[in-house]
Design an enzyme around this catalytic site. Structure first.
Site, PDB file in Angstrom:
ATOM      1  N   GLU A 194      -2.271   7.883   0.217  1.00 36.76           N
ATOM      2  CA  GLU A 194      -2.416   7.823   1.671  1.00 36.76           C
ATOM      3  C   GLU A 194      -1.703   8.984   2.359  1.00 36.76           C
ATOM      4  OE1 GLU A 194      -3.820   4.227   0.060  1.00 36.76           O
ATOM      5  OE2 GLU A 194      -1.865   5.191  -0.242  1.00 36.76           O
ATOM      6  N   ALA A 222      -4.969  -2.131   6.384  1.00 34.95           N
ATOM      7  CA  ALA A 222      -3.948  -1.662   7.335  1.00 34.95           C
ATOM      8  C   ALA A 222      -2.589  -1.515   6.668  1.00 34.95           C
ATOM      9  CB  ALA A 222      -3.869  -2.604   8.528  1.00 34.95           C
ATOM     10  N   PHE A 278      -1.916  -0.172   4.011  1.00 33.92           N
ATOM     11  CA  PHE A 278      -1.803   1.105   3.331  1.00 33.92           C
ATOM     12  C   PHE A 278      -1.293   2.218   4.249  1.00 33.92           C
ATOM     13  CE2 PHE A 278      -5.472  -0.321   0.307  1.00 33.92           C
ATOM     14  CZ  PHE A 278      -4.631  -1.294  -0.211  1.00 33.92           C
ATOM     15  N   HIS A 300      -1.530  -7.064   1.433  1.00 30.55           N
ATOM     16  CA  HIS A 300      -2.854  -6.734   1.951  1.00 30.55           C
ATOM     17  C   HIS A 300      -3.179  -7.483   3.236  1.00 30.55           C
ATOM     18  CE1 HIS A 300      -3.130  -5.427  -2.233  1.00 30.55           C
ATOM     19  NE2 HIS A 300      -4.159  -4.675  -1.886  1.00 30.55           N
TER      20      HIS A 300
END
Length: 321
Positions: free
Chosen positions: A58, A82, A84, A127
């Site tokens: 990322e 989100a 990440f 997550h």
């Protein structure tokens, strides 16, 4: 008008903007495969140069997007989840959000960062983050959180055309929901909230999945003689304070509903605006309905326990009715 799903509306917005502007391209992990459907079939039409799979980093993805945007491209970054964002916060906060300011306006970064947010159903704590309030605290970022297929298509098109970086949250449980969408090209402006239901007794301010739950709660309270107005924020930055305060002046009572955590969250910001700029309108204290300050459990029972639902919203309304 046609009726399409939320996820289809995202796909249509991406396709139409890529057809309209050759500077628009998509990048991210597995965007060519599109496991969640938002970028499905786009690589067949636009090729691998404009639908670009990236390494699983990322930090590198956000940094590459910043570089491309600074050279005139308009990247749409698929962050997938989100959560990440946390892996790439240095690039997002210290470069993307600040470079236009630090360069005196010489560098512009027209980037859209798309991410699935919210509790998805036993996806586990890593997550199921809802970090929109964190993004609101970063000067230089616009933050968008639509609740319908109509809005997600129109607002994504506006975000792609915007010259500032936009963090664009798409709630995972809205993917299969449907609404009517025009056949012709349209946009929905950023920074304008929408009154989804008129009411006279209590104002609810909500976003994303919490809009439909608030509307459902309002409908159930109609039989009790409680008239509830429901506002969908749609954009969190810039925040449409005028619509909130206009409604509060009419009703005198405010409930704020958000899937983010309670402490230092969106509900506190809205309550602060009401206290600072609408105190004379308030007939009762503001009620906040939000997630407790805990990671979200994998267990469906634990997940359902922490996510705001109709029961909690109804109780908050009754408390100040």
């Amino acid at each position: 008008m046609k009726k399409i799903m939320f996820v289809q509306a995202i796909n249509e917005a991406l396709r139409e903007e890529m057809q309209r502007d050759e500077l628009v391209f998509i990048m991210g992990e597995d965007v060519q495969l599109s496991p969640l459907g938002q970028t499905a079939n786009l690589v067949e039409e636009f090729g691998t140069e404009r639908v670009r799979n990236t390494p699983i980093s990322e930090l590198a993805i956000i940094g590459a997007a910043a570089g491309a945007a600074s050279r005139g491209m308009r990247p749409v970054v698929d962050m997938m989840m989100a959560s990440f964002f946390f892996c790439g916060m240095d690039q997002l906060v210290n470069n993307v959000a600040k470079l236009r300011f630090m360069s005196g306006g010489q560098i512009r970064l027209p980037i859209v960062f798309r991410a699935v947010t919210g509790c998805l159903g036993s996806a586990g704590a890593q997550h199921t983050s809802s970090p929109h309030a964190m993004m609101m605290q970063v000067p230089g970022l616009k933050v968008v959180m639509p609740s319908s297929a109509y809005d997600v298509k129109g607002m994504l098109k506006s975000a792609i055309r915007d010259d500032d970086p936009v963090v664009f949250f798409e709630h995972g449980q809205l993917g299969a929901t449907t609404s009517e969408v025009p056949e012709e090209d349209y946009t929905v402006p950023l920074g304008i909230a929408e009154v989804n239901r008129e009411g006279t007794d209590i104002t609810i301010v909500a976003n994303a999945l919490m809009v439909s739950r608030s509307l459902s709660a309002a409908e159930k309270l109609k039989d009790e003689g409680i008239s509830v107005e429901v506002i969908d924020l749609r954009t969190l930055v810039p925040l449409d304070k005028e619509t909130i305060l206009t409604s509060l002046e009419k009703t005198g009572r405010l409930v704020v509903v958000d899937e983010g955590t309670l402490t230092c969250g969106l509900t506190g910001e809205i309550a602060g605006i009401a206290a600072e700029e609408g105190f004379s309108f308030l007939k009762k204290p503001v009620k906040r309905v939000a997630m407790p300050d805990v990671p979200v459990g994998f267990s469906p029972v634990l997940e359902n326990h922490v996510v705001p639902d109709e029961t909690r919203i109804i109780q908050a309304i009754r408390d100040i009715a």
